[in-house]
Structures are given as C-alpha cells and as structure tokens.
Design a protein around this motif. Structure first.
Motif, PDB file in Angstrom:
ATOM      1  N   ILE A 110      50.708  29.789  10.107  1.00 13.39           N
ATOM      2  CA  ILE A 110      51.231  30.629  10.929  1.00 13.39           C
ATOM      3  C   ILE A 110      51.853  31.685   9.972  1.00 13.39           C
ATOM      4  O   ILE A 110      52.713  31.532   9.069  1.00 13.39           O
ATOM      5  CB  ILE A 110      52.287  30.273  11.861  1.00 13.39           C
ATOM      6  CG1 ILE A 110      51.623  29.152  12.500  1.00 13.39           C
ATOM      7  CG2 ILE A 110      52.744  31.310  12.631  1.00 13.39           C
ATOM      8  CD1 ILE A 110      52.304  28.420  13.725  1.00 13.39           C
ATOM      9  N   HIS A 111      51.580  33.134  10.166  1.00  7.45           N
ATOM     10  CA  HIS A 111      52.186  34.200   9.617  1.00  7.45           C
ATOM     11  C   HIS A 111      53.046  35.177  10.714  1.00  7.45           C
ATOM     12  O   HIS A 111      52.531  34.724  12.027  1.00  7.45           O
ATOM     13  CB  HIS A 111      51.405  35.148   8.790  1.00  7.45           C
ATOM     14  CG  HIS A 111      50.833  34.392   7.727  1.00  7.45           C
ATOM     15  ND1 HIS A 111      51.138  34.221   6.421  1.00  7.45           N
ATOM     16  CD2 HIS A 111      49.537  33.671   7.690  1.00  7.45           C
ATOM     17  CE1 HIS A 111      50.573  33.331   5.837  1.00  7.45           C
ATOM     18  NE2 HIS A 111      49.291  33.053   6.524  1.00  7.45           N
ATOM     19  N   SER A 112      53.673  36.004  10.305  1.00  8.49           N
ATOM     20  CA  SER A 112      54.142  37.038  11.442  1.00  8.49           C
ATOM     21  C   SER A 112      54.082  38.391  10.870  1.00  8.49           C
ATOM     22  O   SER A 112      54.672  38.599  10.081  1.00  8.49           O
ATOM     23  CB  SER A 112      55.557  36.544  11.943  1.00  8.49           C
ATOM     24  OG  SER A 112      55.863  37.256  13.051  1.00  8.49           O
ATOM     25  N   PHE A 129      56.165  43.271   6.756  1.00 11.91           N
ATOM     26  CA  PHE A 129      56.773  41.939   6.271  1.00 11.91           C
ATOM     27  C   PHE A 129      56.069  41.152   6.991  1.00 11.91           C
ATOM     28  O   PHE A 129      55.494  40.999   8.193  1.00 11.91           O
ATOM     29  CB  PHE A 129      58.310  41.886   6.613  1.00 11.91           C
ATOM     30  CG  PHE A 129      58.947  42.982   5.589  1.00 11.91           C
ATOM     31  CD1 PHE A 129      58.920  42.971   4.334  1.00 11.91           C
ATOM     32  CD2 PHE A 129      59.774  43.783   6.231  1.00 11.91           C
ATOM     33  CE1 PHE A 129      59.720  43.899   3.387  1.00 11.91           C
ATOM     34  CE2 PHE A 129      60.779  44.701   5.480  1.00 11.91           C
ATOM     35  CZ  PHE A 129      60.514  44.712   3.958  1.00 11.91           C
ATOM     36  N   CYS A 130      55.917  39.653   6.299  1.00  5.01           N
ATOM     37  CA  CYS A 130      55.847  38.388   7.041  1.00  5.01           C
ATOM     38  C   CYS A 130      56.957  37.984   7.525  1.00  5.01           C
ATOM     39  O   CYS A 130      57.902  37.700   6.763  1.00  5.01           O
ATOM     40  CB  CYS A 130      54.864  37.558   6.258  1.00  5.01           C
ATOM     41  SG  CYS A 130      54.558  36.058   6.836  1.00  5.01           S
ATOM     42  N   ALA A 131      56.995  37.376   8.827  1.00 12.31           N
ATOM     43  CA  ALA A 131      58.370  37.291   9.349  1.00 12.31           C
ATOM     44  C   ALA A 131      58.260  35.734   9.789  1.00 12.31           C
ATOM     45  O   ALA A 131      59.030  35.316  10.527  1.00 12.31           O
ATOM     46  CB  ALA A 131      58.855  38.135  10.474  1.00 12.31           C
ATOM     47  N   GLU A 132      57.478  34.913   9.039  1.00  9.49           N
ATOM     48  CA  GLU A 132      57.205  33.395   9.615  1.00  9.49           C
ATOM     49  C   GLU A 132      57.196  32.786   7.988  1.00  9.49           C
ATOM     50  O   GLU A 132      56.220  33.037   7.213  1.00  9.49           O
ATOM     51  CB  GLU A 132      56.297  33.388  10.041  1.00  9.49           C
ATOM     52  CG  GLU A 132      55.992  31.841  10.765  1.00  9.49           C
ATOM     53  CD  GLU A 132      56.987  31.533  12.078  1.00  9.49           C
ATOM     54  OE1 GLU A 132      56.940  32.335  12.757  1.00  9.49           O
ATOM     55  OE2 GLU A 132      57.638  30.373  11.780  1.00  9.49           O
ATOM     56  N   TYR A 133      57.843  31.937   7.632  1.00 13.80           N
ATOM     57  CA  TYR A 133      58.005  31.219   6.352  1.00 13.80           C
ATOM     58  C   TYR A 133      56.518  30.610   6.389  1.00 13.80           C
ATOM     59  O   TYR A 133      56.279  29.598   7.177  1.00 13.80           O
ATOM     60  CB  TYR A 133      58.984  30.181   6.329  1.00 13.80           C
ATOM     61  CG  TYR A 133      59.142  29.697   4.996  1.00 13.80           C
ATOM     62  CD1 TYR A 133      59.286  30.302   3.839  1.00 13.80           C
ATOM     63  CD2 TYR A 133      58.522  28.195   4.622  1.00 13.80           C
ATOM     64  CE1 TYR A 133      59.095  29.704   2.560  1.00 13.80           C
ATOM     65  CE2 TYR A 133      58.615  27.588   3.396  1.00 13.80           C
ATOM     66  CZ  TYR A 133      58.866  28.492   2.257  1.00 13.80           C
ATOM     67  OH  TYR A 133      58.776  28.057   0.979  1.00 13.80           O
ATOM     68  N   CYS A 134      55.773  31.066   5.279  1.00 17.76           N
ATOM     69  CA  CYS A 134      54.418  30.580   5.353  1.00 17.76           C
ATOM     70  C   CYS A 134      54.116  29.883   3.762  1.00 17.76           C
ATOM     71  O   CYS A 134      53.005  29.719   3.367  1.00 17.76           O
ATOM     72  CB  CYS A 134      53.487  31.611   5.352  1.00 17.76           C
ATOM     73  SG  CYS A 134      53.767  33.211   4.505  1.00 17.76           S
ATOM     74  N   GLY A 135      55.034  29.569   2.944  1.00 17.08           N
ATOM     75  CA  GLY A 135      54.919  28.966   1.644  1.00 17.08           C
ATOM     76  C   GLY A 135      55.608  29.898   0.714  1.00 17.08           C
ATOM     77  O   GLY A 135      56.391  30.786   0.681  1.00 17.08           O
TER      78      GLY A 135
HETATM   79 CU1  CUA Z   1      52.991  34.929   5.659  1.00 12.79          CU
HETATM   80 CU2  CUA Z   1      55.269  34.500   5.565  1.00 12.79          CU
END
Ligand code: CUA
Length: 322
Positions: free
Chosen positions: A148-150, A183-189
């Motif tokens: 999951i990304h945001s 930005f990516c607003a979901e911790y994804c790694g």
């Molecule tokens: Cu993609 Cu955080």
C-alpha cells in the motif's frame, strides 16, 4: 476564499494550487479558529471561577450550584449546530473530490517500491513526473504493484491510498503553474521517504509541445489503447467479448465504458476505469446480470500496466472517446 500568506505560513501549509485547495483551507482555518476561541473562552471562565469561588474561610461549605436546563439545552444545541455545519461543508467538499467531471484527461498511475510510474493514453510514460495542463480536469487511475502506498500532493490538498490488486481514482484541477511535490503518505518500506515525485503544471501550449516531444520517440501505434488491443488478442479476450456490440458469452466492449450496468444482485454500477479493472482482476465480484460465472480472474496473470492498457482499450471503444 483564499487564506492570507501569513496564515499559510503559520499553519506551515504549501501554496493553494488546485480547485479544491482554497475550500479545504477555509474549512480548516475556520475549525482551528473557532476551536482556539472556544479553548480561550473556557480558560478565561476557569480563571474567573477559580478566583470568584476561592475558599475564604476554613469552615465554609461549598454551595451547590444548579444550572438551568434551558441554558444547557441551548448551549448543547448551538454546539451541535456548529459541528453539523462543519460536517455539511466538509461533506460537500468530499462529494466534489469524489465526483470527477466527464471531460477528464486520464493518467494511469502505478506505484511500486519506491517510485511513481505515470502512463498517458497516447502510450507515453514518465517516472516520478506528472505533467498536466493548468485548468484541465485530470483523472488518475491508480494501483500498486506491491504494497500500500498513498498518493499525496500537499499543494492540491489531495491524498489517496493506492492499493495492490485494486484500482482507485482521484481527480484534480490544477489552478497554478509550477512544480508541486508528490509524496508517498503510507509507510511502504526502507525508501518510503524517498518515494517522491513532481506534478508539473504547465500552460496548455507547453503541454502540447511536451506531449509532441514525448510522442515523437514512439511509433504511431504506441497508444495505450493499441497496446490493450494487442494484449486482448494475445489473452484470448475476444473469445468471449465482442467489440462491435454483438452477443457473446461475456458483455460486449462496444460502448461499455461510462455506461450503467445492472448487476445480478440488482445493483447499478457505472462502468468506469475502476470497475473495468476490478472486473478483469475479480470478474465475479460485480458480475453483470444475465452472464454466467465463466471468466477466470486475471490477478497475477496481467500486470498493472497491462490492465491499464486493457482499460484504455475498452474506453476507446466508446463513441466519442479518443
Ligand atoms: Cu510508497 Cu511510502
């Protein structure tokens, strides 16, 4: 209504660069201001009563203070009405954000660890750079290849989770020229914080020039829809789906996009990009009334780019679509 510069700075907000930014900021500022005034009022009342009702003698008994029910009801109703008003404004903004206009330009977004891939209808694509014309409604059809990304553009005041195995849409209309952060607003790694892109808002003529330049490196037949047609042929889609409206074991693709379909459980579903993609990945979830459960799932067989290409192809089979 636009927030004054000092207020944007005070709240550490980026510029207001989309058609919804100002409304969202206005609601945000109103809620904060009223909360601040309310908190200050409560603090002053506390101070006042602490001083007025301080203990004056050692044998003094605390008086019992009764409040008037009328006043309590009036206060409760007023506060409820205030919060309901916030909700009404917020809900109208939400509906606006959730309802893309019909004449959107579509861009397909694929998120993966740790970048954004943007694919246009004409077959061109970019990494971490989304170029759009100012004032034009743009619809993003988004999915993820892994986790999951945001997708978050602070200057547009828009954020949408992007999920693997599912297609979600987000639309916006940029109102200011310039570069704005994605930005990516979901911790994804590990490299989540480096998953950064740019939305470049340019004039219509600059956009056309950029498009022409990007397209000049591709053959004429490179459009996303053409790619989708080739994939459909390779994956035997035409065994069950016609493109001329004739009946086969699955619904025809002719004029399917944008139409309203009746599901077997009686629901009406609009065949938009998210619906088409879902029907490829999980055909039985929203099955059209009158068709058997015959289609296999293409989850894991088609990758995100191929699904986007198929969706673009089905879309191109509607009258009036480019
Ligand atoms: Cu993609 Cu955080």
């Amino acid at each position: 209504m636009s927030l004054p510069r000092f207020a944007l700075d005070l709240l550490a907000l980026p510029p207001e660069a989309s058609s919804v930014s100002k409304g969202i900021d206005a609601l945000h500022a109103t809620v904060i201001s009223i909360s601040l005034v309310g908190a200050l009022g409560v603090a002053l009342l506390v101070a006042r009563y602490v001083i007025a009702n301080r203990q004056r003698g050692t044998n003094e008994v605390t008086p019992r203070i009764e409040s008037s029910p009328k006043r309590e009801i009036a206060l409760g109703t007023a506060i409820f009405a205030l919060f309901a008003a916030f909700w009404v404004v917020g809900f109208r903004q939400y509906v606006r954000i959730e309802s893309p206009p019909d004449d959107c330009m579509t861009v397909y977004v694929t998120a993966k660890q740790w970048m954004w891939e943007l694919a246009y209808d004409d077959g061109t694509s970019e990494q971490n750079l989304l170029v759009v014309p100012v004032g034009k409604a743009v619809k993003l059809v988004m999915t993820s290849r892994d986790v999951i990304h945001s997708f978050y553009v602070p200057a547009f005041r828009l954020k949408q989770d992007v999920l693997p195995g599912r297609y979600v849409t987000l639309w916006f209309q940029a109102t200011e020229l310039g570069d704005f952060d994605i930005f990516c607003a979901e911790y994804c790694g590990t490299s989540h914080s480096n998953m950064h892109g740019i939305v470049r808002v340019v004039s219509a003529s600059d956009f056309d020039a950029w498009k022409a330049r990007a397209r000049s490196t591709l053959p004429d037949t490179a459009s996303l829809a053409n790619r989708g047609a080739a994939i459909a042929a390779r994956k035997q889609c035409f065994a069950c789906h016609s493109v001329d409206g004739s009946a086969k074991s699955g619904p025809s693709w002719r004029n399917l996009y944008g139409s309203t379909q009746m599901m077997r459980d009686g629901r009406q579903v609009r065949a938009d990009e998210a619906y088409l993609a879902k029907s490829i990945l999980d055909p039985n979830a929203d099955r059209v009334a009158g068709y058997a459960n015959e289609m296999p799932s293409y989850t894991g067989i088609l990758d995100a780019d191929e699904v986007s290409a198929l969706v673009a192809y089905v879309r191109s089979l509607r009258k009036g679509e480019p």
